[in-house]
Design an enzyme around this catalytic site. Structure first.
Site, mmCIF file in Angstrom:
data_model
loop_
_atom_site.group_PDB
_atom_site.id
_atom_site.type_symbol
_atom_site.label_atom_id
_atom_site.label_comp_id
_atom_site.label_asym_id
_atom_site.label_seq_id
_atom_site.Cartn_x
_atom_site.Cartn_y
_atom_site.Cartn_z
ATOM 1 C CE LYS A 1 -3.746 45.220 11.882
ATOM 2 N NZ LYS A 1 -3.952 44.618 13.223
ATOM 3 C CE LYS B 1 -3.561 34.988 12.636
ATOM 4 N NZ LYS B 1 -4.456 35.777 11.804
ATOM 5 N NE ARG B 2 -7.759 37.208 22.556
ATOM 6 C CZ ARG B 2 -8.686 37.747 23.334
ATOM 7 N NH1 ARG B 2 -8.963 39.041 23.259
ATOM 8 N NH2 ARG B 2 -9.340 37.017 24.211
ATOM 9 C CG HIS C 1 -17.488 42.081 13.023
ATOM 10 N ND1 HIS C 1 -16.301 42.534 12.516
ATOM 11 C CD2 HIS C 1 -18.255 43.172 13.214
ATOM 12 C CE1 HIS C 1 -16.340 43.855 12.418
ATOM 13 N NE2 HIS C 1 -17.524 44.269 12.829
ATOM 14 C CB THR D 1 -7.609 43.526 9.951
ATOM 15 O OG1 THR D 1 -7.606 43.207 11.345
ATOM 16 C CG2 THR D 1 -9.017 43.841 9.497
ATOM 17 C CE LYS E 1 -8.305 34.839 15.557
ATOM 18 N NZ LYS E 1 -8.225 35.787 14.416
HETATM 19 C C1 LIG Z 1 -4.832 43.678 13.623
HETATM 20 C C2 LIG Z 1 -4.900 43.203 15.027
HETATM 21 C C3 LIG Z 1 -5.686 42.094 15.351
HETATM 22 C C4 LIG Z 1 -6.449 41.291 14.315
HETATM 23 O O1 LIG Z 1 -5.590 40.282 13.840
HETATM 24 P P1 LIG Z 1 -6.149 39.030 12.995
HETATM 25 O O2 LIG Z 1 -4.889 38.349 12.561
HETATM 26 O O3 LIG Z 1 -6.898 39.592 11.847
HETATM 27 O O4 LIG Z 1 -6.960 38.212 13.898
HETATM 28 C C5 LIG Z 1 -5.723 41.663 16.662
HETATM 29 N N1 LIG Z 1 -5.033 42.301 17.625
HETATM 30 C C6 LIG Z 1 -4.252 43.365 17.348
HETATM 31 C C7 LIG Z 1 -3.489 44.007 18.456
HETATM 32 C C8 LIG Z 1 -4.163 43.857 16.051
HETATM 33 O O5 LIG Z 1 -3.396 44.920 15.798
#
Ligand SMILES: *Cc1c(COP(=O)(O)O)cnc(C)c1O
Length: 798
Positions: free
Chosen positions: A647, A535-536, A347, A643, A541
């Protein structure tokens, strides 16, 4: 009980009174939620039993997905959607005076994960069940999921999360299937029937108790199982130890999820968690297997075990231990079975995130497992010596044990038959750089499986309005075959479909604006561009770059009264690992910028900055459908896939992003004119990292926009925080800006201007939005899981 509405209403009210002990009129939302949850569980129970029996028959290959995290979120509405009864239930409840939306809010998120990796595992469970693949999850039942984030004066404060406060209607505790897990102690040789074997003595034993949750597929009778293990004291606790101490030590194993998204620490406890998960899972898989097979010689033909990153990599030596010590197999035979059973997903390529354990810590805790890893390593190095005689350097680089550490990624590659990255670019970087030596030695093991998301949760459930518009336009076949969303491309110039998309977005923005007002008392302009980064929080990022851009827009407005940008609402959501000081400062910076920008009469009608606290799955479901602009701006080469990006695309947002992770494939699918790509490419970043040549000072001195915003970090511009942002400024200047924020700043500003211009052109924007939805089907996790099933696991749908 879900076959017709009247019958549903009757059984719901009857049960509510039976189980809550209060009259319908006096029942709380919690009672009502629990009742509906129990009804769903009961409704699927017969299918669950059939699926379980089927598994036990063992005439079909099964997959077990081992993951230290499952970021499930809420389960009520996704279960209703998958069972095809959501509308019926919603109508029935309404007639009883209950809003399904309120029951939904009564459910706590199952937040047993940090972010992308754990959410991927949850999406895969949904896809496996929906594709009627026999695939099950194994994880840990953490009593406390990822911490709850509170923001106080702009600073993150962490509170323990309590998802089990009201119990968990979805689980069934199975104490009779508990398994004992030994730690510490020592290993002895003993002779038994003329054969030498190892026994593990004086171990401290912990009990692993399974809690099973049904995994309900969409429009199928298949019900898979997610088995989460909870730690409890064993019957035979060590007599030399104080019981209370022993109890605390044991229960601690499944007490908390580690909130560190990348680096691993907490060392011994973390390693205990890993072995706890692996040993309990393998014992339970083998116990079921043995009900129909007398030995394990063809185990790999019936069982596939997947390890989600290296956290469950101990499955490799543990399965060796079982085959050798318990099943009395020869090493070579056991090794063939193990390597044909296990497959591994990588990952990350961030080197600080690659797991390794110091021998000093590992060996006493897991003495027999350590011996087996030593043997695996010895044999592997010997093989390497044959292939590369004299090349000590290469062998030392590839060894599983080296310089006092056990390297989990190396163990995972050597002990599995498949190693996959999670996006094309990521897999290429693994093959060409990070794992180059391994790729040369085992080219056939490496493959790519670009991540995906379940379109059921991230479109059907979270955006019923968009779902309805799509259904009215191209029918419903896309739900089973999400790549058929492509049929929407023919409607990208259709004025009535455009209007529907526009109305959908407006409605979702209105709902989000209401939520923002309820949470923060902040009024945002529903007609502004909703520009979102959730995101985190991590340096790579680059939330910082987003914030610096907002500061720059503000500075422009202050200096040039004729500059009136199209109104924008910048929305952030992010948790920072508790020990990650830099990330916490960025959270504070977002709040400090919000304070200025949201209140200055010059800017407040144009720029709004919102930080939504406690970002998690259920919040993502509300934000994503309301988004116009999706921020996917990581330093190229650092984000394995992402991911979140998928979305947003599926919900019609336009991406502004770098050529990183799956953004690359998004651009290839949707076309460069329908996504805003900027900044350094991965090759360039890696070139600078290797050969140098980037000097952030040059950008600071030569671009007055950059100098201005960077100076503001430490000049007293933020009156409430003189000293907070020194570390951020230092990272950019003193530490030469490791993530190329200043380097990419100018092209980011340009890309943002182009996005704003595109937004002003309604026809163009809606066309882009439709084309993004139309090309998002590839990113359904159904496609991903199908690829795993065919190319890695060799399992078929039932
Ligand atoms: C999809 C998702 C992530 C991953 O987000 P990235 O932008 O790909 O880092 C992290 N936390 C939650 C709650 C998510 O639904």
């Amino acid at each position: 009980m879900f076959h017709d509405k009247e019958q549903f209403k009757k059984s719901f009210s009857r049960r509510l009174e039976q189980t809550s002990g209060v009259s319908f009129a006096n029942s709380t939302l919690q009672h009502q939620y629990q009742t509906l949850g129990m009804m769903v569980r009961e409704y699927v129970s017969s299918n669950w039993i059939v699926s379980n029996e089927d598994t036990r028959k063992g005439d079909h290959k099964e997959v077990y997905y081992l993951s230290i995290e499952f970021l499930l979120g809420r389960l009520l509405v996704s279960s209703l959607v998958n069972l095809g009864v959501k509308d019926l239930v919603e109508d029935g409840l309404k007639e009883l005076g209950i809003e399904l939306g309120n029951l939904e809010e009564a459910e706590a998120d199952a937040g047993l994960g940090n972010g992308g990796l754990g959410r991927l595992a949850a999406c895969f469970l949904d896809s496996m069940a929906s594709l009627t693949l026999p695939g099950h999850g194994h994880g840990i039942r953490y009593k406390h999921g990822l911490f709850e984030q509170k923001i106080i004066d702009g600073y993150q404060v962490e509170l323990p999360e309590q998802w089990l406060r009201n119990g968990n209607v979805w689980e069934v505790r199975k104490p009779d299937l508990a398994i004992e897990i030994p730690f510490w102690g020592d290993v002895q040789w003993i002779e038994k029937n003329g054969k030498l074997t190892y026994v593990h003595e004086h171990a401290e034993t912990v009990l692993a108790v399974p809690y099973d949750m049904p995994v309900i597929g969409y429009d199928t009778d298949r019900v898979n199982t997610l088995r989460l293990w909870g730690a409890e004291p064993a019957k035979n606790f060590p007599s030399h130890k104080d019981f209370m101490q022993y109890k605390r030590d044991t229960e601690q194993i499944s007490e908390f999820l580690y909130p560190n998204d990348m680096s691993n620490d907490g060392k011994i406890l973390r390693l205990k968690q890993q072995y706890f998960l692996v040993r309990a899972s393998l014992q339970s898989i083998i116990r079921e297997y043995k009900q129909h097979h007398s030995d394990l010689f063809s185990f790999h033909e019936h069982i596939a075990i997947h390890i989600n990153d290296t956290h469950p990599a101990l499955a490799i030596p543990e399965l060796m231990r079982i085959l050798i010590d318990e099943e009395k197999m020869k090493w070579e035979q056991a090794w063939t079975i193990v390597t044909n059973t296990i497959s591994y997903t990588n990952h990350t390529i961030l080197s600080e995130a690659l797991e390794k354990w110091s021998i000093d810590l590992f060996k006493p805790l897991l003495p027999r497992i350590f011996m087996i890893i030593e043997e695996i390593n010895k044999r592997f190095c010997k093989e390497l010596w044959q292939e590369y005689p004299g090349d000590w350097d290469r062998i030392a680089h590839m060894a599983i044990i080296a310089h006092g550490f056990v390297k989990m990624a190396h163990l995972s590659i050597v002990g599995s038959h498949s190693v996959n990255g999670v996006a094309k670019l990521h897999t290429e970087i693994l093959k060409m750089r990070e794992m180059k030596n391994f790729h040369e030695y085992y080219p056939e093991k490496f493959n790519n499986k670009t991540n995906g998301i379940t379109h059921r949760r991230w479109l059907l459930q979270s955006n019923p309005e968009l779902t309805a518009s799509i259904n009215n336009t191209i029918g419903t076949a896309w739900i089973a075959e999400p790549e058929r969303l492509r049929e929407l491309a023919a409607f990208s110039d259709d004025s009535s479909f455009k209007l529907e998309i526009e109305n959908m977005k407006q409605l979702k923005k209105k709902e989000l604006a209401k939520l923002i007002f309820e949470r923060d008392g902040l009024v945002v302009d529903e007609h502004s561009i909703f520009d979102v980064q959730i995101k985190r929080l991590h340096a790579y990022k680059r939330q910082l770059m987003n914030v610096l851009h907002i500061m720059h827009l503000y500075n422009r407005m202050k200096e040039d009264s004729s500059f009136k940008p199209h109104p924008r609402t910048f929305i952030f959501g992010a948790k920072a690992a508790p020990g990650y000081e830099y990330a916490k400062k960025v959270i504070k910076l977002v709040h400090s910028v919000a304070n200025i920008v949201n209140n200055d009469p010059v800017s407040k009608d144009y720029l709004k900055v919102v930080f939504l606290e406690n970002y998690r799955v259920s919040l993502a479901e509300k934000i994503i459908p309301a988004t116009n602009v999706s921020e996917q701006i990581s330093t190229a080469s650092k984000e394995a896939s992402g991911t979140g990006n998928m979305k947003f695309m599926m919900n019609g947002a336009i991406t502004i992003g770098t050529m990183d992770g799956a953004n690359v494939e998004m651009r290839d699918l949707v076309g460069h004119e329908n996504i805003s790509i900027f900044g350094l490419e991965a090759e360039e970043v890696m070139h600078y990292e290797r050969y140098g040549g980037y000097h952030s000072h040059d950008y600071y001195h030569n671009d007055r926009r950059i100098k201005q915003v960077v100076d503001q970090l430490t000049s007293g511009f933020f009156r409430d925080s003189y000293y907070d942002f020194e570390a951020i400024s230092d990272s950019l200047l003193m530490e030469n800006d490791q993530y190329f924020v200043l380097k990419d700043f100018s092209s980011y500003v340009d890309a943002q201007e182009q996005v704003a211009a595109a937004y002003k052109d309604r026809e163009r924007w809606l066309k882009m939005s439709i084309l993004n939805i139309a090309h998002s089907g590839f990113f359904s996790s159904d496609r991903t899981v199908n690829e795993y099933a065919k190319e890695i696991w060799n399992v078929k749908a039932k």
